[in-house]
Scaffold this active site. Sequence first.
Site, PDB file in Angstrom:
ATOM      1  N   ARG A   1       0.200  -6.767  -5.221  1.00 36.57           N
ATOM      2  CA  ARG A   1       1.115  -6.400  -4.145  1.00 36.57           C
ATOM      3  C   ARG A   1       0.416  -6.507  -2.794  1.00 36.57           C
ATOM      4  NH1 ARG A   1       4.321  -1.059  -5.952  1.00 36.57           N
ATOM      5  NH2 ARG A   1       5.360  -1.463  -3.954  1.00 36.57           N
TER       6      ARG A   1
ATOM      7  N   SER B   1       6.903   0.055   5.141  1.00 37.24           N
ATOM      8  CA  SER B   1       6.614   1.204   6.003  1.00 37.24           C
ATOM      9  C   SER B   1       5.403   1.983   5.522  1.00 37.24           C
ATOM     10  CB  SER B   1       7.834   2.122   6.068  1.00 37.24           C
ATOM     11  OG  SER B   1       8.103   2.690   4.795  1.00 37.24           O
TER      12      SER B   1
ATOM     13  N   SER C   1      13.034   0.584   6.420  1.00 37.68           N
ATOM     14  CA  SER C   1      12.736   1.858   5.756  1.00 37.68           C
ATOM     15  C   SER C   1      12.251   2.898   6.762  1.00 37.68           C
ATOM     16  CB  SER C   1      11.704   1.665   4.638  1.00 37.68           C
ATOM     17  OG  SER C   1      12.188   0.803   3.637  1.00 37.68           O
TER      18      SER C   1
ATOM     19  N   ASP D   1      14.886   1.229  -2.539  1.00 38.40           N
ATOM     20  CA  ASP D   1      14.766   1.849  -3.869  1.00 38.40           C
ATOM     21  C   ASP D   1      16.113   2.107  -4.530  1.00 38.40           C
ATOM     22  OD1 ASP D   1      12.044   1.785  -3.833  1.00 38.40           O
ATOM     23  OD2 ASP D   1      11.780   3.868  -3.205  1.00 38.40           O
TER      24      ASP D   1
END
Length: 408
Positions: A104, A147, A174, A287
């Site tokens: 990531r 964020s 976000s 999410d």
Amino acid sequence: MSSVNIFPSVLNGRISVPPSKSAAHRAVICSALANGKDIFSSDEFLSDDIKATISAVKSLKTYKGELMRIDCKESGSTLRFLIPIAAAQGITAEFVGHGRLPCRPIGVYLDCLPNHGIECKTEGGLPLKIKGQLTPGKFILPGNVSSQFITGLLLALPLLNGDSEIILSSPLESAAYVDMTTEIMESFGVTVQKSKNGWYINGSQKYMQTDFKVERDWSQAAFFIAAGALGGNVKLLGLNKNSCQGDKAAEKLFRCFGAYVKWTNSVLSVSPNKLNGINIDASQIPDLVPILAATAAFCNGRTCIFNAGRLRIKESDRLSAIAEGLNRLGGNVKETDDGLIIDGIEKLHGGKVDGYNDHRIVMALSIAALNADGCVEITDAQSISKSYPNFFKDYNMLGGKADVVNLG
């Protein structure tokens, strides 16, 4: 590894979802920086992500000048929050992780930290080694990647011996998560000032001990809000109706779908009604996308979800994972570059779907399976421990029929 067999059912009753994972990460770190007491008296119900942060901050307290290995497990928040905090304390550290976490993005820090005294060694992801003492100044970074990078810097920069400024080079996504960060920091006695394109942060501040209670999680509540909307009668206890959690947007979005959603004192009740497709800008609520997609699969007409491209670099490619899962059960979902187009149907079919070792995919498909015409088997059921270890226990308590099978 384990799988779960979900049989058609209806969820009814009262439920208290766990404390907010997002708030817990921030509160645990702030309390540790204040040398305060543990935020949680027991880890019985805590998610793997929160346990990772608790373990990591305890390790930071024991630093003795040698290379410290910090295992972030699969938690992106743990990693991205603690990199600048370790740097601010002059800790030489190696960050490692598991699952998809090593892949990531961390490039935002690789771009800005070397300009402020930190040597970073990586082949593009984890492991990442950092060395040096973070220096104050101007930090320029994008607002549309995650964020979490902004939160990490906001938590760390007040510890430095000079003032700093965070300047955003692109619009913030976000945003509610950053608001949550500054609100929790203020509870621990540390303040920042919002500017036109970012934040001013005074240095030489100290986190102060305080009693902090983590509010309940709107992200997790959304799964049971959906269960109520799809046929049950679910009452959620203890949610903060004035929460700054971005996923409180679930309350409004399910009203937009057409569900009956109402407050009675502090209890949020959700029951079914005719549901219709809607347009959803997911830039501030990434999410929620898996459970919104699972709900949209049963709505009359079309739902379009957009500005959700960041979901492709989460624990799974969530756009692909939820589309594949729903389609395998008879749904009608098409992927776009940054979202989903979902045409609703009356019922899904039984079958086997991949959970992709992603807690939100497993939980969203478990809610969708309530309205299938047969058993749905979902792989990687163990992944729920990342955020909601008791999900299937609570699911069955409300009348669900989830049978978790250990595959060894």
